[in-house]
Design a protein around this motif. Structure first.
Motif: not given
Length: 167
Positions: A134-163
């Motif tokens: 259970l710790p591995l499942v919850f922690g792993g899912i959380g790490l993947v989803i938060a990582g994807i969200g953070t990656g998208v936020a960082l990738a789109t941060r520069g684009r929103s400033r330029s727009v």
């Protein structure tokens, strides 16, 4: 242009929602890890024997509760029933909270048992699934989803400033 601004706002909410959802799951995983570590730190060790299997149908309905209806393709899950003798000399029996199909243990198999000396009914098989799944499942899912969200936020941060800077 208002459609774009609304689109950016909606994307921002989705990204921050993914980060929050991932952080929540990661937090739950960390708490469950702490529970397992705390249990292991104070638990006694002994040998036990799998004396039987408790077969159950474990369906979950859409609201998180147990469903009473059985679907055609559902298979029963085997929960090992383990007998051990605690330090006070009393023979005890417990059913593991972790089940599998096919069963992870056979009847008559020897297993290492961890239990709390002050509360011997709180016992677990000393195995990966019962302590860390259970710790591995919850922690792993959380790490993947938060990582994807953070990656998208960082990738789109520069684009929103330029727009916004082009106006």
């Amino acid at each position: 242009m208002k459609v774009q601004a609304g689109g950016l706002g909606a994307r921002r909410w989705i990204v921050w929602g993914a980060i929050a959802f991932g952080a929540l799951f990661l937090g739950i995983g960390l708490v469950l890890t702490g529970v397992s570590v705390s249990f292991l730190a104070s638990a006694e060790r002994t040998r036990g024997t799998v004396v039987g299997m408790e077969w159950r149908y474990d369906q979950r309905n859409d609201r998180g509760g147990v469903s009473r209806t059985r679907r055609v393709h559902d298979e029963p899950v085997a929960y090992p029933v383990v007998e051990f003798t605690s330090a006070d000399g009393i023979r005890r029996t417990f059913r593991s909270d972790t089940g599998a199909n096919p069963p992870a243990y056979e009847e008559g198999a020897g297993v290492e048992v961890r239990y709390r000396a002050d509360s011997p009914e709180d016992a677990r098989i000393n195995g990966f699934a019962s302590l860390w799944l259970l710790p591995l499942v919850f922690g792993g899912i959380g790490l993947v989803i938060a990582g994807i969200g953070t990656g998208v936020a960082l990738a789109t941060r520069g684009r929103s400033r330029s727009v916004s800077g082009r106006r």
